[in-house]
Design a protein around this motif. Sequence first.
Motif, PDB file in Angstrom:
ATOM      1  N   HIS A 155       0.900  -1.154   0.029  1.00 30.97           N
ATOM      2  CA  HIS A 155       0.073   0.069  -0.223  1.00 30.97           C
ATOM      3  C   HIS A 155       0.850   1.298  -0.001  1.00 30.97           C
ATOM      4  O   HIS A 155       0.519   2.218  -0.556  1.00 30.97           O
ATOM      5  CB  HIS A 155      -1.108   0.096   1.209  1.00 30.97           C
ATOM      6  N   HIS A 156       1.966   1.129   0.924  1.00 33.98           N
ATOM      7  CA  HIS A 156       2.836   2.270   0.934  1.00 33.98           C
ATOM      8  C   HIS A 156       3.534   2.707  -0.313  1.00 33.98           C
ATOM      9  O   HIS A 156       3.689   3.835  -0.952  1.00 33.98           O
ATOM     10  CB  HIS A 156       3.817   2.073   1.806  1.00 33.98           C
ATOM     11  N   LEU A 157       3.879   1.522  -1.137  1.00 31.49           N
ATOM     12  CA  LEU A 157       4.576   1.661  -2.186  1.00 31.49           C
ATOM     13  C   LEU A 157       3.733   2.216  -3.467  1.00 31.49           C
ATOM     14  O   LEU A 157       4.064   2.898  -4.184  1.00 31.49           O
ATOM     15  CB  LEU A 157       5.382   0.500  -2.999  1.00 31.49           C
ATOM     16  N   ALA A 158       2.583   1.664  -3.352  1.00 34.03           N
ATOM     17  CA  ALA A 158       1.573   2.005  -4.371  1.00 34.03           C
ATOM     18  C   ALA A 158       1.282   3.517  -4.116  1.00 34.03           C
ATOM     19  O   ALA A 158       1.062   4.521  -5.278  1.00 34.03           O
ATOM     20  CB  ALA A 158       0.333   1.377  -4.104  1.00 34.03           C
ATOM     21  N   GLN A 159       1.192   4.066  -3.024  1.00 31.76           N
ATOM     22  CA  GLN A 159       1.087   5.628  -2.651  1.00 31.76           C
ATOM     23  C   GLN A 159       2.095   6.388  -3.011  1.00 31.76           C
ATOM     24  O   GLN A 159       1.837   7.259  -4.005  1.00 31.76           O
ATOM     25  CB  GLN A 159       0.871   5.806  -1.170  1.00 31.76           C
TER      26      GLN A 159
END
Length: 157
Positions: A115-119
């Motif tokens: 999720h962090h990488l996608a953000q």
Amino acid sequence: MEHIERAIVTSQALEQTLEEEVVRARNQRVLIRNFDAQALLDRAAVREAWNRRVRSLQQELGGHLTEVAERYGLREVTIESLALVVEDPARRLADSLAHIRALAGTLNELDALNHHLAQRASAVVRGFLGALTGGNATYNQRGESRPVTGSTYSGTA
């Protein structure tokens, strides 16, 4: 096959399903890094099917444990109460459930990382598109840019 054995088989199936999803979640960061939108959409569909499978296995496990409670006259099913009536199967079930907890924790961490990488990837794309289309000329009181919604021309020059 007794319900305790069915519960063990179901918990092991849940374990296997979680192990497979952990591998897919680890590979998801490559899709994010490569901005592979179609593969990420396909991955989301696979995850939804996985969620349905896990829900089904959890319900099945709950049903087997309810039957075990009825068979042995237990008010609630705990590893301790099972160990009093069926020691070896209770140990095997406890081992399987411990592994499930560990895998669920790993999957939770991988999901948070993904999720962090996608953000971050989304921020990069927004920044790139902003650089291509030009910046906004208006700002609010906090200095944040706001999109221009209409003309500032008043008609009187």
